[in-house]
Motif scaffolding. Sequence first.
Motif, PDB file in Angstrom:
ATOM      1  N   PRO A  91      96.991  53.921 -14.786  1.00 31.18           N
ATOM      2  CA  PRO A  91      97.379  53.650 -13.399  1.00 31.18           C
ATOM      3  C   PRO A  91      96.516  54.492 -12.469  1.00 31.18           C
ATOM      4  O   PRO A  91      95.931  55.491 -12.901  1.00 31.18           O
ATOM      5  CB  PRO A  91      98.852  54.082 -13.336  1.00 31.18           C
ATOM      6  CG  PRO A  91      99.077  54.931 -14.532  1.00 31.18           C
ATOM      7  CD  PRO A  91      98.042  54.569 -15.546  1.00 31.18           C
ATOM      8  N   PRO A  92      96.412  54.109 -11.193  1.00 31.44           N
ATOM      9  CA  PRO A  92      95.590  54.887 -10.275  1.00 31.44           C
ATOM     10  C   PRO A  92      96.112  56.318 -10.179  1.00 31.44           C
ATOM     11  O   PRO A  92      97.300  56.584 -10.368  1.00 31.44           O
ATOM     12  CB  PRO A  92      95.723  54.160  -8.936  1.00 31.44           C
ATOM     13  CG  PRO A  92      96.800  53.166  -9.109  1.00 31.44           C
ATOM     14  CD  PRO A  92      97.049  52.986 -10.566  1.00 31.44           C
ATOM     15  N   ALA A  93      95.196  57.224  -9.880  1.00 28.38           N
ATOM     16  CA  ALA A  93      95.557  58.639  -9.774  1.00 28.38           C
ATOM     17  C   ALA A  93      96.599  58.831  -8.672  1.00 28.38           C
ATOM     18  O   ALA A  93      96.584  58.143  -7.647  1.00 28.38           O
ATOM     19  CB  ALA A  93      94.324  59.474  -9.480  1.00 28.38           C
ATOM     20  N   ALA A  94      97.494  59.776  -8.905  1.00 33.27           N
ATOM     21  CA  ALA A  94      98.548  60.058  -7.925  1.00 33.27           C
ATOM     22  C   ALA A  94      97.924  60.625  -6.643  1.00 33.27           C
ATOM     23  O   ALA A  94      96.955  61.381  -6.693  1.00 33.27           O
ATOM     24  CB  ALA A  94      99.543  61.044  -8.510  1.00 33.27           C
ATOM     25  N   ASP A  95      98.498  60.263  -5.527  1.00 36.02           N
ATOM     26  CA  ASP A  95      98.052  60.746  -4.227  1.00 36.02           C
ATOM     27  C   ASP A  95      98.255  62.264  -4.167  1.00 36.02           C
ATOM     28  O   ASP A  95      99.326  62.760  -4.540  1.00 36.02           O
ATOM     29  CB  ASP A  95      98.867  60.040  -3.142  1.00 36.02           C
ATOM     30  CG  ASP A  95      98.458  60.440  -1.744  1.00 36.02           C
ATOM     31  OD1 ASP A  95      97.311  60.871  -1.558  1.00 36.02           O
ATOM     32  OD2 ASP A  95      99.308  60.314  -0.833  1.00 36.02           O
ATOM     33  N   PRO A  96      97.254  63.024  -3.713  1.00 36.42           N
ATOM     34  CA  PRO A  96      97.400  64.485  -3.634  1.00 36.42           C
ATOM     35  C   PRO A  96      98.622  64.930  -2.821  1.00 36.42           C
ATOM     36  O   PRO A  96      99.244  65.942  -3.137  1.00 36.42           O
ATOM     37  CB  PRO A  96      96.104  64.945  -2.963  1.00 36.42           C
ATOM     38  CG  PRO A  96      95.118  63.882  -3.292  1.00 36.42           C
ATOM     39  CD  PRO A  96      95.906  62.603  -3.351  1.00 36.42           C
ATOM     40  N   ALA A  97      98.995  64.175  -1.802  1.00 38.80           N
ATOM     41  CA  ALA A  97     100.169  64.527  -1.005  1.00 38.80           C
ATOM     42  C   ALA A  97     101.441  64.408  -1.847  1.00 38.80           C
ATOM     43  O   ALA A  97     102.350  65.240  -1.729  1.00 38.80           O
ATOM     44  CB  ALA A  97     100.265  63.629   0.224  1.00 38.80           C
ATOM     45  N   ILE A  98     101.508  63.406  -2.715  1.00 35.31           N
ATOM     46  CA  ILE A  98     102.666  63.232  -3.591  1.00 35.31           C
ATOM     47  C   ILE A  98     102.735  64.371  -4.605  1.00 35.31           C
ATOM     48  O   ILE A  98     103.805  64.909  -4.871  1.00 35.31           O
ATOM     49  CB  ILE A  98     102.600  61.865  -4.306  1.00 35.31           C
ATOM     50  CG1 ILE A  98     102.766  60.732  -3.288  1.00 35.31           C
ATOM     51  CG2 ILE A  98     103.641  61.760  -5.400  1.00 35.31           C
ATOM     52  CD1 ILE A  98     102.525  59.349  -3.841  1.00 35.31           C
ATOM     53  N   VAL A  99     101.576  64.757  -5.143  1.00 34.03           N
ATOM     54  CA  VAL A  99     101.524  65.866  -6.094  1.00 34.03           C
ATOM     55  C   VAL A  99     101.986  67.155  -5.413  1.00 34.03           C
ATOM     56  O   VAL A  99     102.800  67.904  -5.949  1.00 34.03           O
ATOM     57  CB  VAL A  99     100.105  66.030  -6.678  1.00 34.03           C
ATOM     58  CG1 VAL A  99     100.010  67.267  -7.551  1.00 34.03           C
ATOM     59  CG2 VAL A  99      99.701  64.789  -7.467  1.00 34.03           C
ATOM     60  N   ASP A 100     101.490  67.386  -4.207  1.00 35.64           N
ATOM     61  CA  ASP A 100     101.858  68.591  -3.450  1.00 35.64           C
ATOM     62  C   ASP A 100     103.364  68.623  -3.195  1.00 35.64           C
ATOM     63  O   ASP A 100     104.019  69.653  -3.364  1.00 35.64           O
ATOM     64  CB  ASP A 100     101.073  68.638  -2.137  1.00 35.64           C
ATOM     65  CG  ASP A 100     101.250  69.946  -1.415  1.00 35.64           C
ATOM     66  OD1 ASP A 100     101.891  69.959  -0.342  1.00 35.64           O
ATOM     67  OD2 ASP A 100     100.755  70.973  -1.933  1.00 35.64           O
ATOM     68  N   ARG A 101     103.916  67.478  -2.784  1.00 38.02           N
ATOM     69  CA  ARG A 101     105.355  67.395  -2.511  1.00 38.02           C
ATOM     70  C   ARG A 101     106.166  67.637  -3.788  1.00 38.02           C
ATOM     71  O   ARG A 101     107.175  68.345  -3.769  1.00 38.02           O
ATOM     72  CB  ARG A 101     105.706  66.033  -1.917  1.00 38.02           C
ATOM     73  CG  ARG A 101     107.141  65.967  -1.385  1.00 38.02           C
ATOM     74  CD  ARG A 101     107.472  64.680  -0.636  1.00 38.02           C
ATOM     75  NE  ARG A 101     106.368  64.082   0.075  1.00 38.02           N
ATOM     76  CZ  ARG A 101     105.846  62.870  -0.220  1.00 38.02           C
ATOM     77  NH1 ARG A 101     106.344  62.147  -1.189  1.00 38.02           N
ATOM     78  NH2 ARG A 101     104.842  62.392   0.474  1.00 38.02           N
ATOM     79  N   ALA A 102     105.717  67.078  -4.907  1.00 34.24           N
ATOM     80  CA  ALA A 102     106.427  67.258  -6.181  1.00 34.24           C
ATOM     81  C   ALA A 102     106.425  68.731  -6.595  1.00 34.24           C
ATOM     82  O   ALA A 102     107.443  69.252  -7.059  1.00 34.24           O
ATOM     83  CB  ALA A 102     105.782  66.414  -7.270  1.00 34.24           C
ATOM     84  N   VAL A 103     105.293  69.416  -6.392  1.00 38.13           N
ATOM     85  CA  VAL A 103     105.214  70.836  -6.735  1.00 38.13           C
ATOM     86  C   VAL A 103     106.123  71.649  -5.822  1.00 38.13           C
ATOM     87  O   VAL A 103     106.874  72.518  -6.284  1.00 38.13           O
ATOM     88  CB  VAL A 103     103.749  71.337  -6.659  1.00 38.13           C
ATOM     89  CG1 VAL A 103     103.687  72.856  -6.723  1.00 38.13           C
ATOM     90  CG2 VAL A 103     102.920  70.720  -7.772  1.00 38.13           C
ATOM     91  N   THR A 104     106.108  71.358  -4.524  1.00 37.95           N
ATOM     92  CA  THR A 104     106.959  72.071  -3.578  1.00 37.95           C
ATOM     93  C   THR A 104     108.434  71.868  -3.920  1.00 37.95           C
ATOM     94  O   THR A 104     109.217  72.826  -3.930  1.00 37.95           O
ATOM     95  CB  THR A 104     106.671  71.592  -2.136  1.00 37.95           C
ATOM     96  OG1 THR A 104     105.279  71.785  -1.865  1.00 37.95           O
ATOM     97  CG2 THR A 104     107.492  72.355  -1.129  1.00 37.95           C
ATOM     98  N   ASP A 105     108.814  70.632  -4.220  1.00 43.09           N
ATOM     99  CA  ASP A 105     110.199  70.337  -4.601  1.00 43.09           C
ATOM    100  C   ASP A 105     110.573  71.051  -5.901  1.00 43.09           C
ATOM    101  O   ASP A 105     111.686  71.580  -6.030  1.00 43.09           O
ATOM    102  CB  ASP A 105     110.409  68.827  -4.773  1.00 43.09           C
ATOM    103  CG  ASP A 105     110.319  68.067  -3.453  1.00 43.09           C
ATOM    104  OD1 ASP A 105     110.333  68.712  -2.389  1.00 43.09           O
ATOM    105  OD2 ASP A 105     110.241  66.816  -3.509  1.00 43.09           O
ATOM    106  N   ALA A 106     109.658  71.078  -6.856  1.00 42.35           N
ATOM    107  CA  ALA A 106     109.931  71.726  -8.139  1.00 42.35           C
ATOM    108  C   ALA A 106     110.128  73.225  -7.951  1.00 42.35           C
ATOM    109  O   ALA A 106     110.999  73.828  -8.586  1.00 42.35           O
ATOM    110  CB  ALA A 106     108.791  71.456  -9.122  1.00 42.35           C
TER     111      ALA A 106
END
Length: 149
Positions: A91-106
């Motif tokens: 699948p296409p690479a995850a959007d950097p903003a989504i990755v950043d949000r996931a890390v912040t939430d984690a």
Amino acid sequence: MAFIDDVNAAIADAMRKHAPARLSALRMLKAALMNREVERGRALEDPEARQVVAALVKQRKDSIEQFTKGGRQDLVDKESAEVQVLESYLPPAADPAIVDRAVTDAIAETGASSPKDIGRVMKAAMAKLAGQSVDGKTVNELVRKKLAG
């Protein structure tokens, strides 16, 4: 159509078009998929097959890095061509903003406050990003940066 059937169809197509580089990469992918099926003792689900592809891509990228250090441009080119073929099945690479949000939430969920909490944060972040094509090394660097500063 099952993932392995897609690969088989692509192999037949590469044979008809006389594309040896693509054919080689696809045959290598099929062999890896078949080996994993034998290990599991059953047919692979699509997410499992994509994990195999992601592992092969990671191996190729590591090889490219080593070949570059060794000055073997011919092998770098071969591995790069294989990576291109394999990435078409991810699948296409995850959007950097989504990755950043996931890390912040984690970080917020785990209550992490120092670099010693990286493992817990990585586990939570990767769980949030499951099903998306994301490089664990990139996520790890982002987690380290956020926990350090």
